[in-house]
Design a protein around this motif. Structure first.
Motif, PDB file in Angstrom:
ATOM      1  N   THR A 170       0.812  -1.219   0.000  1.00 38.56           N
ATOM      2  CA  THR A 170       0.000   0.000   0.000  1.00 38.56           C
ATOM      3  C   THR A 170       0.847   1.272   0.000  1.00 38.56           C
ATOM      4  O   THR A 170       0.565   2.215  -0.754  1.00 38.56           O
ATOM      5  N   GLN A 171       1.842   1.323   0.858  1.00 37.92           N
ATOM      6  CA  GLN A 171       2.684   2.526   0.917  1.00 37.92           C
ATOM      7  C   GLN A 171       3.383   2.784  -0.412  1.00 37.92           C
ATOM      8  O   GLN A 171       3.492   3.934  -0.852  1.00 37.92           O
ATOM      9  N   ALA A 172       3.847   1.727  -1.033  1.00 31.54           N
ATOM     10  CA  ALA A 172       4.527   1.875  -2.326  1.00 31.54           C
ATOM     11  C   ALA A 172       3.562   2.400  -3.380  1.00 31.54           C
ATOM     12  O   ALA A 172       3.917   3.257  -4.197  1.00 31.54           O
ATOM     13  N   VAL A 173       2.335   1.893  -3.369  1.00 33.51           N
ATOM     14  CA  VAL A 173       1.306   2.367  -4.305  1.00 33.51           C
ATOM     15  C   VAL A 173       1.060   3.860  -4.107  1.00 33.51           C
ATOM     16  O   VAL A 173       1.042   4.649  -5.073  1.00 33.51           O
ATOM     17  N   LEU A 174       0.872   4.274  -2.864  1.00 38.97           N
ATOM     18  CA  LEU A 174       0.611   5.686  -2.565  1.00 38.97           C
ATOM     19  C   LEU A 174       1.786   6.569  -2.977  1.00 38.97           C
ATOM     20  O   LEU A 174       1.592   7.664  -3.526  1.00 38.97           O
ATOM     21  N   LEU A 175       3.002   6.096  -2.727  1.00 41.35           N
ATOM     22  CA  LEU A 175       4.180   6.895  -3.078  1.00 41.35           C
ATOM     23  C   LEU A 175       4.309   7.042  -4.589  1.00 41.35           C
ATOM     24  O   LEU A 175       4.594   8.138  -5.093  1.00 41.35           O
ATOM     25  N   LEU A 176       4.100   5.968  -5.314  1.00 40.13           N
ATOM     26  CA  LEU A 176       4.179   6.030  -6.777  1.00 40.13           C
ATOM     27  C   LEU A 176       3.116   6.974  -7.335  1.00 40.13           C
ATOM     28  O   LEU A 176       3.381   7.757  -8.257  1.00 40.13           O
ATOM     29  N   MET A 177       1.920   6.932  -6.759  1.00 41.61           N
ATOM     30  CA  MET A 177       0.861   7.844  -7.192  1.00 41.61           C
ATOM     31  C   MET A 177       1.225   9.287  -6.863  1.00 41.61           C
ATOM     32  O   MET A 177       0.965  10.203  -7.658  1.00 41.61           O
ATOM     33  N   GLY A 180       3.287  10.713  -9.435  1.00 44.77           N
ATOM     34  CA  GLY A 180       2.682  10.832 -10.754  1.00 44.77           C
ATOM     35  C   GLY A 180       2.573   9.567 -11.578  1.00 44.77           C
ATOM     36  O   GLY A 180       2.424   9.643 -12.807  1.00 44.77           O
ATOM     37  N   ALA A 181       2.609   8.411 -10.963  1.00 42.12           N
ATOM     38  CA  ALA A 181       2.476   7.162 -11.717  1.00 42.12           C
ATOM     39  C   ALA A 181       1.131   7.118 -12.439  1.00 42.12           C
ATOM     40  O   ALA A 181       0.110   7.534 -11.893  1.00 42.12           O
ATOM     41  N   ASN A 182       1.143   6.632 -13.647  1.00 38.15           N
ATOM     42  CA  ASN A 182      -0.078   6.501 -14.446  1.00 38.15           C
ATOM     43  C   ASN A 182      -0.857   5.279 -13.953  1.00 38.15           C
ATOM     44  O   ASN A 182      -0.421   4.141 -14.124  1.00 38.15           O
ATOM     45  N   ILE A 183      -2.022   5.514 -13.356  1.00 37.57           N
ATOM     46  CA  ILE A 183      -2.775   4.415 -12.739  1.00 37.57           C
ATOM     47  C   ILE A 183      -3.544   3.585 -13.755  1.00 37.57           C
ATOM     48  O   ILE A 183      -4.067   2.514 -13.411  1.00 37.57           O
ATOM     49  N   ASN A 184      -3.597   4.037 -14.989  1.00 34.71           N
ATOM     50  CA  ASN A 184      -4.395   3.330 -15.994  1.00 34.71           C
ATOM     51  C   ASN A 184      -3.585   2.715 -17.128  1.00 34.71           C
ATOM     52  O   ASN A 184      -4.148   2.353 -18.166  1.00 34.71           O
ATOM     53  N   LEU A 185      -2.302   2.567 -16.926  1.00 34.81           N
ATOM     54  CA  LEU A 185      -1.503   1.879 -17.945  1.00 34.81           C
ATOM     55  C   LEU A 185      -1.928   0.422 -18.031  1.00 34.81           C
ATOM     56  O   LEU A 185      -2.309  -0.196 -17.030  1.00 34.81           O
ATOM     57  N   LYS A 211     -10.762   5.117  -6.115  1.00 36.76           N
ATOM     58  CA  LYS A 211     -11.003   6.496  -5.704  1.00 36.76           C
ATOM     59  C   LYS A 211     -10.218   7.479  -6.556  1.00 36.76           C
ATOM     60  O   LYS A 211     -10.667   8.593  -6.832  1.00 36.76           O
ATOM     61  N   ALA A 212      -9.022   7.051  -7.021  1.00 39.61           N
ATOM     62  CA  ALA A 212      -8.185   7.918  -7.858  1.00 39.61           C
ATOM     63  C   ALA A 212      -8.575   7.873  -9.322  1.00 39.61           C
ATOM     64  O   ALA A 212      -8.006   8.601 -10.149  1.00 39.61           O
ATOM     65  N   GLY A 213      -9.572   7.020  -9.652  1.00 40.97           N
ATOM     66  CA  GLY A 213     -10.058   6.967 -11.035  1.00 40.97           C
ATOM     67  C   GLY A 213      -9.484   5.844 -11.870  1.00 40.97           C
ATOM     68  O   GLY A 213      -9.600   5.870 -13.098  1.00 40.97           O
TER      69      GLY A 213
END
Length: 216
Positions: A170-177, A180-185, A211-213
């Motif tokens: 979870t922390q890694a996901v939040l940090l990448l987001m 600016g990580a592209n969540i829809n690749l 929640k972030a789309g």
């Protein structure tokens, strides 16, 4: 036909010498691996002075530097680096010393290896991907600040975010987001970070991504 006794004696002596030399090299190689594992820097330095090839590899293609990177012993790493090894070399799994230090969370080793010529990005798996898969937050942050490509993908199209989502980090996901990580690749097979999280029942990460789309 007459046998040349001297010839055969010389031949067998030469073979015996070669076998003895090979056994000696193997013993020295084992001594180096043992010293690296124990963090025995004086032995590492002594063996290098005796002419041990710093770029020697095992069956998986791991160099002494890669072995030391896993351990994170800074003195041993510095000693090996003083022998001018191939810092960016990859083993048979496409892993570099920098990647192995990253996945273990050895931040100071990561900094040193990058300063000495380690590659922050390259084809295939990257240090950031490795760090993200194991939630090595400080290593991730350092790599991204230093310019690591956040959305870099391996040959299958997998990104660091997909790996973190799959592994429940979870922390890694939040940090990448946050960076600016592209969540829809998507990969060529339609694999996404959201799909990876759902596949592993990582409900918290699913909620964060939705929640972030994020879309599947």
């Amino acid at each position: 036909m007459k046998c040349n006794v001297k010839y055969f004696a010389s031949y067998f002596l030469a073979v015996a010498c070669l076998l003895s030399a090979a056994a000696s090299r193997a013993a020295v190689y084992d001594d180096m691996i043992r010293a690296i594992g124990l963090g025995d820097n004086s032995t590492v330095a002594n063996l290098l002075q005796r002419g041990v090839d710093v770029n020697s590899v095992n069956r998986d293609g791991d160099t002494f530097l890669m072995m030391a990177a896993k351990e994170g012993n800074m003195n041993v790493l510095k000693t090996l680096l003083s022998a001018k090894p191939k810092v960016a070399a990859l083993n048979s799994f496409g892993e570099s010393a920098l990647m192995l230090a990253a996945i273990k969370g050895h931040l100071e080793a990561v900094k040193l290896l990058l300063a000495e010529g380690g590659q922050i990005d390259h084809a295939g798996w990257t240090p950031l991907m490795y760090a993200a898969s194991m939630n090595r937050i400080e290593v991730m942050r350092f790599l991204m600040v230093r310019g690591a490509k956040i959305d870099a993908a391996n040959t299958s199209g997998i990104t660091a975010l997909m790996l973190a989502a799959r592994e429940g980090q979870t922390q890694a996901v939040l940090l990448l987001m946050e960076y600016g990580a592209n969540i829809n690749l998507k990969t060529a097979n339609g694999y996404t970070a959201l799909g990876a999280a759902k596949q592993r029942d990582n409900e918290e990460i699913v909620r964060i991504l939705v929640k972030a789309g994020a879309k599947e």
